[in-house]
Scaffold this active site. Structure first.
Site, short mmCIF file in Angstrom:
data_model
loop_
_atom_site.label_atom_id
_atom_site.label_comp_id
_atom_site.label_asym_id
_atom_site.label_seq_id
_atom_site.Cartn_x
_atom_site.Cartn_y
_atom_site.Cartn_z
N GLU A 118 0.69 -1.12 0.07
CA GLU A 118 0.01 -0.03 -0.09
C GLU A 118 0.80 1.29 0.15
O GLU A 118 0.60 2.20 -0.64
CB GLU A 118 -0.98 -0.09 1.13
CG GLU A 118 -2.11 -1.40 1.25
CD GLU A 118 -2.93 -1.38 0.06
OE1 GLU A 118 -2.84 -0.49 -0.72
OE2 GLU A 118 -3.36 -2.42 -0.29
N GLU A 182 -0.42 -2.71 -10.03
CA GLU A 182 -0.24 -3.90 -8.85
C GLU A 182 1.06 -4.55 -9.00
O GLU A 182 1.52 -4.61 -7.91
CB GLU A 182 -1.28 -4.73 -9.25
CG GLU A 182 -2.59 -4.38 -8.82
CD GLU A 182 -3.03 -4.18 -7.34
OE1 GLU A 182 -3.06 -5.16 -6.36
OE2 GLU A 182 -2.52 -3.30 -7.07
N ASP A 186 3.68 -4.37 -6.26
CA ASP A 186 4.42 -5.57 -5.79
C ASP A 186 5.99 -5.43 -5.65
O ASP A 186 6.69 -5.65 -4.77
CB ASP A 186 4.18 -7.04 -6.68
CG ASP A 186 2.59 -7.39 -6.52
OD1 ASP A 186 1.75 -6.64 -5.42
OD2 ASP A 186 2.10 -7.92 -7.18
#
Length: 464
Positions: A118, A182, A186
């Site tokens: 996040e 995403e 990661d």
């Protein structure tokens, strides 16, 4: 996660907030939006109010943040009292993690992986780019939309109604992180894990944990999976990246994570905690601590003392065990003994927010409100974002002591930092009218009242 899954499942989609040509939010705009959203979070979300759990999540977040590149501006790490396995990030550095997720991760490294992911969404400006200002949706409408998204993490019906009421011009393009976002979160998150000394394999391990939780539950999949789809390719990519990193295999930096996990469970459901404890043949120190917390919640102080005294201090986070004994002393109404132990801790950990908050409560117990109010006032001044719970405690102590102006002023700030601006104005005016308010007090309170009044006016305009 920017949008919670209930907004998706209800058929409500979020509007596009501008074409690429409209640019992204500037850092100053993002900070302004973050401050407004933080107040909405305090108003709408069931935040964890336990200082120890909140401090732990904030501390872990800040250790990760220290190893993140481009981490400019303020960050706020919040624990949300919600059983969903979920976490989210919002513009302005707001990161929330649900207690449901805290209870389901298997170690501290997996929890750190979620927070690092996040953090990466924010540092890579994914949120700011999606929240680009354009000619179709203005800044204030976007704030209302995000407030609805926040509400939908807690109450799907409420959130959907707020979002629907905020839509303009029938714009139906949905905000969502792209696969590229995403993947980047990661990758950057694993670098943050590595820099902080955690095993970067924790990212892939957490993804696999999510898939385990999703098996055999039909539509009731973890909320995090709905907004962060996990595929075999994604797990494989994370595992391959971890294999290329030179890093430690640290999963827990100490016992604190498991103790805070036990504390979260005990505060959430004392009865179930004790049932599990009694059914366990071999108990860990963390489980014994959780049982003690549960016994305290149920008012069974002798049993709480029995469990705490059976814990070897060498197996415990020293401060956590000591705070548990202090809570026990307070439950036994041994307030002077509790004060002495807190003062000793305060000398070793000067300025520690949990110790200072506990000191304020013990001074209240000992009928020394002036000292309690002074501690809380100092804490509020030192925070980069005032904690409404501290303001509420300050107001309650001042009210019991007959300090009307101080109590009303603290309540006004409590309402202001919960985005309840109209009520904040009323409380500021009551503080100005209090018979114990000095002329200097009235001038200071009037300035605050004027700020609250202007903020309330803007909020009314935003709702039109």
């Amino acid at each position: 996660m920017l949008a919670a899954s209930p907004a998706h499942s209800s058929g409500v989609s979020l509007p596009d907030l501008g074409e690429a040509s409209g640019g992204v939010l500037t850092p100053a705009e993002e900070r302004e939006l973050g401050r407004s959203l933080l107040r909405e979070v305090h108003r709408s979300a069931p935040l964890v109010t336990d200082p120890e759990i909140s401090f732990y999540i904030d501390s872990l977040g800040r250790q990760l943040l220290a190893n993140a590149r481009d981490a400019d501006g303020p960050f706020y790490f919040l624990a949300i009292d919600n059983g969903q396995v979920n976490a989210f990030a919002m513009p302005g550095g707001i990161i929330g993690v649900h207690t449901g997720l805290i209870l389901e991760v298997r170690d501290e490294a997996e929890l750190a992986a979620v927070l690092a992911h996040e953090i990466a969404h924010i540092t890579q400006r994914h949120l700011a780019r999606m929240f680009a200002r354009g000619r179709d949706i203005n800044f204030t409408t976007g704030l209302a939309i995000l407030a609805g998204v926040l509400a939908s993490t807690i109450d799907p019906t409420l959130g959907s109604a707020m979002i629907t009421g905020s839509l303009a011009g029938g714009i139906q393009q949905q905000i969502n992180f792209t696969r590229a976002n995403e993947a980047e979160a990661d990758r950057v998150g694993m670098q943050i894990l590595q820099g902080t000394g955690f095993d970067p394999n924790a990212m892939a391990d957490f993804f696999e944990r999510l898939q385990e939780l999703a098996r055999g539950v039909g539509d009731q999949v973890p909320e995090y999976l709905r907004t962060h789809p996990v595929t075999l390719d994604r797990i494989t990519d994370a595992r391959n990246r971890a294999g290329q990193m030179t890093a430690s295999d640290t999963r827990n930096r100490g016992p604190e994570f498991h103790w805070m996990q036990a504390r979260s469970q005990a505060l959430k459901d004392p009865r179930r905690t004790l049932e599990r404890f009694r059914a366990t043949d071999s108990t860990t120190p963390a489980q014994r601590y959780g049982a003690a917390v549960a016994f305290l919640e149920r008012g069974e102080t002798p049993r709480a003392r029995e469990q705490l005294e059976r814990i070897d201090p060498g197996d415990a986070p020293g401060l956590t065990l000591e705070l548990a004994f202090i809570a026990l002393l307070r439950a036994e109404e041994a307030h002077t003994a509790a004060l002495e132990r807190l003062q000793d801790l305060d000398a070793v950990y000067p300025g520690h927010p949990v110790i200072r908050e506990r000191l304020a409560r013990v001074y209240r117990d000992l009928d020394q409100p002036d000292r309690a109010i002074r501690i809380l006032s100092d804490m509020v001044r030192q925070e980069h974002a005032p904690n409404p719970e501290l303001l509420r405690l300050q107001a309650d102590i001042a009210d019991a002591a007959g300090y009307v102006a101080t109590s009303r002023e603290a309540m006004a700030e409590y309402f202001f930092h919960r985005a309840q601006y109209e009520e904040a104005v009323r409380q500021f005016e009551a503080a100005m009218d209090a018979s114990d308010a000095s002329e200097r007090d009235r001038q200071r309170i009037e300035d605050k009242r004027n700020t609250a009044r202007e903020t309330a006016r803007k909020a009314r305009e935003d709702r039109r």
